[in-house]
Design a protein around this motif. Structure first.
Motif, mmCIF file in Angstrom:
data_model
loop_
_atom_site.group_PDB
_atom_site.id
_atom_site.type_symbol
_atom_site.label_atom_id
_atom_site.label_comp_id
_atom_site.label_asym_id
_atom_site.label_seq_id
_atom_site.Cartn_x
_atom_site.Cartn_y
_atom_site.Cartn_z
ATOM 1 N N ILE A 1 0.860 -1.176 0.000
ATOM 2 C CA ILE A 1 0.000 0.000 0.000
ATOM 3 C C ILE A 1 0.902 1.233 0.000
ATOM 4 N N LEU A 2 0.723 2.085 -1.006
ATOM 5 C CA LEU A 2 1.563 3.271 -1.159
ATOM 6 C C LEU A 2 0.944 4.510 -0.526
ATOM 7 N N SER A 3 -0.379 4.650 -0.663
ATOM 8 C CA SER A 3 -1.067 5.812 -0.097
ATOM 9 C C SER A 3 -2.525 5.449 0.133
ATOM 10 N N THR A 4 -3.168 6.194 1.018
ATOM 11 C CA THR A 4 -4.571 5.939 1.329
ATOM 12 C C THR A 4 -5.355 7.244 1.304
ATOM 13 N N THR A 5 -6.663 7.095 1.092
ATOM 14 C CA THR A 5 -7.604 8.193 1.277
ATOM 15 C C THR A 5 -8.644 7.657 2.254
ATOM 16 N N GLU A 6 -9.729 8.363 2.400
ATOM 17 C CA GLU A 6 -10.766 7.907 3.324
ATOM 18 C C GLU A 6 -11.380 6.576 2.893
ATOM 19 N N ASP A 7 -11.554 6.371 1.571
ATOM 20 C CA ASP A 7 -12.236 5.163 1.107
ATOM 21 C C ASP A 7 -11.496 4.405 -0.005
ATOM 22 N N SER A 8 -10.196 4.640 -0.163
ATOM 23 C CA SER A 8 -9.437 3.902 -1.176
ATOM 24 C C SER A 8 -7.960 3.855 -0.802
ATOM 25 N N TYR A 9 -7.257 2.963 -1.489
ATOM 26 C CA TYR A 9 -5.806 2.939 -1.333
ATOM 27 C C TYR A 9 -5.148 2.625 -2.673
ATOM 28 N N THR A 10 -3.994 3.230 -2.882
ATOM 29 C CA THR A 10 -3.191 2.970 -4.068
ATOM 30 C C THR A 10 -2.120 1.976 -3.662
ATOM 31 N N PHE A 11 -1.912 0.981 -4.514
ATOM 32 C CA PHE A 11 -0.974 -0.082 -4.169
ATOM 33 C C PHE A 11 -0.142 -0.452 -5.385
ATOM 34 N N GLU A 12 0.953 -1.152 -5.113
ATOM 35 C CA GLU A 12 1.719 -1.773 -6.181
ATOM 36 C C GLU A 12 1.820 -3.253 -5.865
ATOM 37 N N PHE A 13 1.952 -4.056 -6.933
ATOM 38 C CA PHE A 13 1.987 -5.502 -6.741
ATOM 39 C C PHE A 13 2.853 -6.139 -7.812
ATOM 40 N N ASN A 14 3.440 -7.261 -7.451
ATOM 41 C CA ASN A 14 4.186 -8.075 -8.406
ATOM 42 C C ASN A 14 4.384 -9.467 -7.832
ATOM 43 N N ILE A 15 4.711 -10.392 -8.720
ATOM 44 C CA ILE A 15 5.026 -11.747 -8.283
ATOM 45 C C ILE A 15 6.313 -11.646 -7.463
ATOM 46 N N VAL A 16 6.339 -12.307 -6.337
ATOM 47 C CA VAL A 16 7.480 -12.219 -5.418
ATOM 48 C C VAL A 16 8.777 -12.510 -6.171
ATOM 49 N N GLY A 17 9.711 -11.555 -6.086
ATOM 50 C CA GLY A 17 11.024 -11.712 -6.672
ATOM 51 C C GLY A 17 11.111 -11.517 -8.176
ATOM 52 N N GLN A 18 10.027 -11.065 -8.809
ATOM 53 C CA GLN A 18 10.060 -10.927 -10.263
ATOM 54 C C GLN A 18 9.597 -9.550 -10.718
#
Length: 125
Positions: A96-113
């Motif tokens: 989770i990179l940042s949040t607001t009252e009703d949402s969050y911005t995230f980044e994701f990837n396959i572990v180690g790739q």
């Protein structure tokens, strides 16, 4: 003139460099969410709910369960409980990179790739 502008610019630069996005990650550990992305030019929406160490995803009429292991308040690992093929066996790192009252911005990837992708999840309950 430069002597007047220089202190103002320095103050603005210092203020801007100290900005940290809001990250109230614990507000988003449990709940129901939606996430929309574009796949092959078509918008697709996934609904998911996360409670404790379980996450259930609903995508195109199918439900799928995953285990959730929190690394810290803002990062966790998701792993499918019943993978159907080799690619589904791979764990996904979520941050989770940042949040607001009703949402969050995230980044994701396959572990180690590879480079992570980004998205925004909207809390619906």
């Amino acid at each position: 003139m430069i002597q007047k502008i220089l202190p103002i610019m320095a103050t603005l630069l210092l203020t801007a460099s100290c900005y940290q996005p809001e990250r109230n990650c614990t507000d988003f550990k449990d709940g129901k969410y939606s996430f929309t992305t574009t796949i092959d030019g078509e918008e697709k929406t996934t609904l998911f709910e996360r409670y404790g160490d379980l996450e259930i995803d609903y995508y195109e009429g199918k439900a799928d369960s995953s285990s959730v292991r929190w690394i810290n308040d803002c990062e966790y690992i998701v792993k499918k409980l019943n993978p159907k093929n080799k690619s589904e066996e791979q764990s996904i790192h979520m941050k989770i990179l940042s949040t607001t009252e009703d949402s969050y911005t995230f980044e994701f990837n396959i572990v180690g790739q590879g480079q992570p992708s980004r998205g925004t999840a909207i809390k619906i309950e």
